[in-house]
Scaffold this active site. Structure first.
Site, PDB file in Angstrom:
ATOM      1  N   HIS A 240       0.828  -1.213   0.000  1.00 54.01           N
ATOM      2  CA  HIS A 240       0.000   0.000   0.000  1.00 54.01           C
ATOM      3  C   HIS A 240       0.865   1.267   0.000  1.00 54.01           C
ATOM      4  CE1 HIS A 240      -3.453  -2.500   1.061  1.00 54.01           C
ATOM      5  NE2 HIS A 240      -2.767  -3.005   2.067  1.00 54.01           N
TER       6      HIS A 240
HETATM    7  C1  BDR Z   1      -2.761   1.002   5.282  1.00 56.88           C
HETATM    8  O1  BDR Z   1      -3.009   0.561   6.616  1.00 56.88           O
HETATM    9  C2  BDR Z   1      -1.833   0.102   7.211  1.00 56.88           C
HETATM   10  O2  BDR Z   1      -2.008  -1.121   7.834  1.00 56.88           O
HETATM   11  C3  BDR Z   1      -0.784   0.045   6.133  1.00 56.88           C
HETATM   12  O3  BDR Z   1       0.478   0.400   6.654  1.00 56.88           O
HETATM   13  C4  BDR Z   1      -1.253   1.032   5.101  1.00 56.88           C
HETATM   14  O4  BDR Z   1      -0.764   2.317   5.357  1.00 56.88           O
HETATM   15  C5  BDR Z   1      -3.494   0.096   4.331  1.00 56.88           C
HETATM   16  O5  BDR Z   1      -4.864   0.117   4.604  1.00 56.88           O
END
Ligand code: BDR
Ligand code: CA
Length: 315
Positions: A240
């Site tokens: 992500h």
């Molecule tokens: C986001 O949530 C976190 O768990 C990850 O680091 C990312 O920034 C994804 O939904």
């Protein structure tokens, strides 16, 4: 072209750690500082994890400051320990950090750096938006002096904390809405595209062979994969946060639409969801560039290539 000055506000977090490595590996970016926020783990852990990652790559010179230890209004009843582990960086086996965070609060550090170079500094916010909302509220001059803000957050076709809400927005919806209303040049890189930003177990096996960073990177990604296999039934890991950084390195990796985005700050089942108003039904005016499409294979090649280059440089 001169490298873009960048501050990364984050909650490391396994994919945050990879995003930091991608940024440090990339000559297009000049990372000025890392700031941390509570999210994937408590603030003490996300801060220690940021420092551990910087130690791994010999960057104990880089400024790192801790910020908000809880969301603005409500502390959510759930956390990310199943995804990122109790430490927030499980599987990495990195030693304790060699130093403490800077004495300055994250918000003060971002404000200071933004005002030193008005209109130049990009803020990549890849955790909950608490620090960014505090910056907008407390230091509107510095907030306005940022060049732009690129956020990993939001979802318009399925969340990961509820059927609609994505983690970073869900963790502090009031902060996210505050930032959306604050009039900065804002780009939102949400799950619609980050779920296509994938590394496979074959990629992780290859990363493990890299000198210096290989074992830590592969260890944490294998830990991260456990939750992905549970949820999605596939041996993949979503990157992500790295996708937000990749957009800064190569803007053509993402296709964006300029539209109105709002956050549900109610306390019902849709809390933390992002309402993406592509057709201007709300009539609120465009306030964000929303990522709609991604060149996923180019992203994967960029990430793997840059991590390889970083490892070669360090060895
Ligand atoms: C986001 O949530 C976190 O768990 C990850 O680091 C990312 O920034 C994804 O939904
Ligand atoms: Ca994150």
């Amino acid at each position: 072209m001169a490298p873009q000055p960048l501050i990364i506000d984050c909650d490391p977090g396994i994919d945050d750690a990879i995003a930091i490595l991608l940024a440090l590996a990339s000559p297009e970016l000049d990372v000025l500082a890392i700031t941390t926020v509570a999210g994937n783990a408590p603030l003490a852990n996300t801060t220690a994890n940021g420092l551990r990652v910087l130690d791994l790559v010999g960057r104990s010179d880089l400024l790192l400051a801790a910020g908000a230890e809880r969301p603005l209004v409500r502390v959510p009843g759930d956390d990310s320990s199943e995804t990122h582990g109790e430490t927030g960086l499980d599987g990495s086996n990195l030693p304790a950090p060699s130093r403490m965070a800077a004495g300055e609060h994250a918000v003060d550090l971002i404000a200071r750096l933004a005002l030193e170079r008005p209109g130049e500094v990009t803020l990549a916010a890849v955790g909950p938006l608490t620090n960014v909302a505090l910056l907008a509220a407390l230091r509107p001059d510095a907030f306005a002096a940022l060049r732009r803000i690129v956020v990993m957050g939001g979802a318009s076709n399925g969340g990961n904390m509820s059927p609609y809400a994505e983690f970073n927005i869900w963790f502090d919806p009031e902060a996210a809405e505050r930032v959306l209303q604050a009039g900065q040049d804002l780009t939102l890189v949400g799950l619609d595209v980050t779920r296509q930003a994938i590394l496979t177990s074959v990629d992780i096996d290859a990363l493990e062979q890299l000198p210096t960073i290989g074992p830590a990177v592969a260890g944490m990604l294998r830990f991260y994969m456990r939750k992905h296999v549970d949820w999605y039934g596939e041996e993949i890991v979503y990157q992500h946060d790295s996708l937000a950084i990749a957009h800064l390195i190569d803007p053509t990796i993402l296709g964006l639409v300029h539209c109105h985005v709002e956050v549900d700050t109610g306390v019902g089942p849709a809390r933390g969801s992002t309402l993406v108003d592509r057709l201007s039904v709300f009539g609120g005016g465009a306030n964000a560039h929303w990522a709609e499409s991604v060149a996923a294979e180019r992203f994967r090649a960029l990430l793997l290539g840059r991590l390889g280059e970083l490892a070669a440089r360090l060895s």
